[in-house]
Scaffold this active site. Structure first.
Site, PDB file in Angstrom:
ATOM      1  N   TRP A 225      -2.307   3.735  -5.808  1.00 48.50           N
ATOM      2  CA  TRP A 225      -3.424   4.678  -5.917  1.00 48.50           C
ATOM      3  C   TRP A 225      -3.407   5.500  -7.205  1.00 48.50           C
ATOM      4  O   TRP A 225      -3.996   6.589  -7.253  1.00 48.50           O
ATOM      5  CB  TRP A 225      -3.453   5.631  -4.728  1.00 48.50           C
ATOM      6  CG  TRP A 225      -3.402   5.009  -3.372  1.00 48.50           C
ATOM      7  CD1 TRP A 225      -3.631   3.704  -3.044  1.00 48.50           C
ATOM      8  CD2 TRP A 225      -3.096   5.674  -2.148  1.00 48.50           C
ATOM      9  NE1 TRP A 225      -3.500   3.506  -1.694  1.00 48.50           N
ATOM     10  CE2 TRP A 225      -3.162   4.705  -1.119  1.00 48.50           C
ATOM     11  CE3 TRP A 225      -2.775   6.985  -1.814  1.00 48.50           C
ATOM     12  CZ2 TRP A 225      -2.917   5.011   0.220  1.00 48.50           C
ATOM     13  CZ3 TRP A 225      -2.532   7.300  -0.496  1.00 48.50           C
ATOM     14  CH2 TRP A 225      -2.603   6.329   0.507  1.00 48.50           C
ATOM     15  N   GLY A 226      -2.717   5.047  -8.230  1.00 45.21           N
ATOM     16  CA  GLY A 226      -2.651   5.794  -9.471  1.00 45.21           C
ATOM     17  C   GLY A 226      -1.739   7.001  -9.422  1.00 45.21           C
ATOM     18  O   GLY A 226      -1.713   7.809 -10.350  1.00 45.21           O
ATOM     19  N   GLN A 227      -0.964   7.123  -8.358  1.00 46.98           N
ATOM     20  CA  GLN A 227      -0.083   8.283  -8.219  1.00 46.98           C
ATOM     21  C   GLN A 227       1.222   8.078  -8.988  1.00 46.98           C
ATOM     22  O   GLN A 227       1.591   6.964  -9.350  1.00 46.98           O
ATOM     23  CB  GLN A 227       0.212   8.534  -6.746  1.00 46.98           C
ATOM     24  CG  GLN A 227      -1.014   8.945  -5.958  1.00 46.98           C
ATOM     25  CD  GLN A 227      -0.705   9.284  -4.511  1.00 46.98           C
ATOM     26  OE1 GLN A 227       0.438   9.272  -4.071  1.00 46.98           O
ATOM     27  NE2 GLN A 227      -1.742   9.577  -3.748  1.00 46.98           N
ATOM     28  N   ALA A 228       1.908   9.185  -9.219  1.00 49.59           N
ATOM     29  CA  ALA A 228       3.249   9.194  -9.813  1.00 49.59           C
ATOM     30  C   ALA A 228       3.282   8.483 -11.167  1.00 49.59           C
ATOM     31  O   ALA A 228       4.268   7.860 -11.525  1.00 49.59           O
ATOM     32  CB  ALA A 228       4.267   8.570  -8.848  1.00 49.59           C
TER      33      ALA A 228
ATOM     34  N   ASP B 254      -9.309   4.041  -3.601  1.00 53.42           N
ATOM     35  CA  ASP B 254     -10.054   2.847  -3.220  1.00 53.42           C
ATOM     36  C   ASP B 254     -11.438   2.782  -3.859  1.00 53.42           C
ATOM     37  O   ASP B 254     -12.118   3.793  -4.046  1.00 53.42           O
ATOM     38  CB  ASP B 254     -10.224   2.799  -1.704  1.00 53.42           C
ATOM     39  CG  ASP B 254      -8.923   2.497  -0.990  1.00 53.42           C
ATOM     40  OD1 ASP B 254      -7.925   2.177  -1.668  1.00 53.42           O
ATOM     41  OD2 ASP B 254      -8.904   2.577   0.258  1.00 53.42           O
TER      42      ASP B 254
ATOM     43  N   ASP C 203       0.820  -1.204   0.000  1.00 47.15           N
ATOM     44  CA  ASP C 203       0.000   0.000   0.000  1.00 47.15           C
ATOM     45  C   ASP C 203       0.861   1.264   0.000  1.00 47.15           C
ATOM     46  O   ASP C 203       2.093   1.214  -0.045  1.00 47.15           O
ATOM     47  CB  ASP C 203      -0.947  -0.042   1.199  1.00 47.15           C
ATOM     48  CG  ASP C 203      -2.324   0.506   0.882  1.00 47.15           C
ATOM     49  OD1 ASP C 203      -2.443   1.381   0.011  1.00 47.15           O
ATOM     50  OD2 ASP C 203      -3.301   0.058   1.529  1.00 47.15           O
TER      51      ASP C 203
END
Length: 453
Positions: free
Chosen positions: A223-226, A244, A150
């Site tokens: 979380w779809g970041q970076a 989520d 996570d």
């Protein structure tokens, strides 16, 4: 030492892919995860119940194999003073995680564990940033087969200098000429997220897992970041492309919309994770659950059931065991997912969280899978026209199977028309056998004026 076979050059679309021994991670994962059903209210009994239901209900025979422990499995306030390891909570797991793992393995299944690329998990338990080697070694020793990793508890020193695009969700036209019109801390043009601190946090665990003598599939819950779609394939076998999921139809549409623009990065060894399944949870109708499962399977997202299997209604079990959708999802010949071939309600390539793409198709060993989603709040009539479906002949005649009922509808010329209940998805398998050929179609390229971060 990192295994030299763990990170290899792979075929398109990614330049590099995490290639694990024995085919682990080549196809999207099939399994069960505790979080959506139980959150922190977990114990060994719940995992053994899920595992036994996998066997009794036919999930194991259908290919489901992972029984995954999510957050809250350990002692909360400290690590072992001698070994430095995270300590399993023996009130929840009396024989330790290794004891539970042995029982899962005895059923011919695999077991997963959870941690975070930070100092604490999302529920405040010890996590693995800067403890990667000791934690990976413990999991390998315990018999772990899968890691969900996570993105909580990230110290300030590990936070990237610039953030991803944060669009105004009330505006469907937020992506214009490669720039998000509503941003906070947008990265400069040409910024390489491969070199970001986020990628480094996840790469550290990749290398720690690769150094073990046990194969552990690696799931990045980033979380779809970076811009994880750009580098996730060389780091793990799946990467979360969003925040989520919840057992809410609007949230399912929102994730579907986002992921529809990210599917060019998906193929063997790398999968854009639209998050765990909510089939059987909340107030989702059977129609909504069918759409949820069908489109997650078509996008080749990992399919991790998130409900209590011992109380799940038979209609929902049937959805999760749909033979043709699982064949498409686990296709060993065609690695690419289904993709939209037209948007339907909106013009093509419209970013709209309430009205995502409604017409999808993809290649498989069985033929062409065609999905028609009804986003309306009432029954709607939709048509799959062969002259619009990639790979089919404009005036062709094809054998058509209704994927939900299994009924062979016979030879259909020009297309098929169907009435679809509100929020449901009609799914057809289009096959040769009526005189027309199917040709493999090239995946659609994402246009440059749609930019997802």
């Amino acid at each position: 030492m990192v295994r030299t076979s763990a990170l290899l050059l792979a075929s398109a679309p990614a330049a590099l892919a995490l290639v694990l021994p024995d085919g682990v991670g080549k196809l999207p994962a099939l399994g069960w995860n505790s979080w959506n059903a139980f959150a922190c209210d977990i114990n060994e009994e719940k995992f053994l119940t899920a595992a036994n239901k996998f066997v009794e209900l036919g999930f194991k025979d259908a290919g489901y194999e992972y029984v995954n422990i999510d957050d809250c499995w350990s002692i909360k306030d400290h690590r072992d003073n001698v070994t430095g390891r995270i300590i399993p909570d023996t009130a929840k797991f009396p024989d330790g995680i290794n004891g539970t793992a042995a029982k899962i393995h005895d059923l011919g299944l695999k077991i997963g564990i959870y941690s975070s690329a930070g100092t604490e998990t999302c529920a405040g338990y010890p996590a693995s940033l800067e403890h990667e080697e000791v934690d990976a070694a413990a999991w390998a020793e315990w018999g772990i087969d899968y890691l969900k990793y996570d993105n909580c508890g990230v110290p300030e020193s590990w936070v990237d200098e610039c953030k991803f695009c944060v669009p105004d969700r009330t505006n469907v036209n937020v992506y214009v000429n490669g720039t998000c019109t509503n941003t906070t801390g947008l990265c400069p043009e040409g910024y390489d997220f491969h070199k970001s601190k986020t990628a480094e946090r996840y790469n550290r665990m990749r290398d720690a897992l690769a150094a073990q003598d046990r194969v552990i599939q690696y799931s990045l819950c980033v979380w779809g970041q970076a811009d994880a779609s750009a580098w996730g394939n060389e780091t793990g076998n799946s990467w979360r492309m969003s925040g989520d999921i919840t057992a809410d139809w609007a949230r399912i549409l929102e994730i579907l919309n986002e992921n529809s623009f990210l599917l060019n990065s998906v193929d063997f060894w790398g999968h854009s994770d639209a998050d765990m399944l909510e089939v059987g949870n909340g107030n989702l109708t059977l129609a909504e659950s069918r759409s949820h499962f069908a489109l997650w399977a078509a996008m080749k997202s990992p399919l991790l059931i998130g409900t209590a299997l011992d109380t799940l209604a038979a209609d929902f079990v049937d959805v999760l065991l749909n033979k043709h959708l699982l064949v498409f999802h686990q296709d060993a010949v065609f690695g690419a997912p289904a993709q939209p071939y037209k948007w339907g309600t909106n013009p093509d390539w419209t970013f709209d969280q309430y009205r995502p793409a409604e017409y999808w198709a993809g290649d498989s060993v069985e033929g062409t899978l065609v999905l028609l989603l009804n986003t309306d709040n009432a029954t709607a009539t939709k048509e799959a026209s062969w002259d619009e479906v990639p790979g089919l002949q404009a005036a062709g005649e094809y054998d058509v199977v209704d994927v939900w009922s299994g009924e062979d509808l016979g030879c259909k010329k020009d297309g098929v028309t169907v009435d679809i209940e509100a929020h449901d998805t009609a799914v057809f398998l289009v096959k040769e056998g009526c005189g027309s050929e199917i040709k493999k179609w090239a995946r659609q390229a994402r246009p440059v004026d749609v930019w997802m971060l």
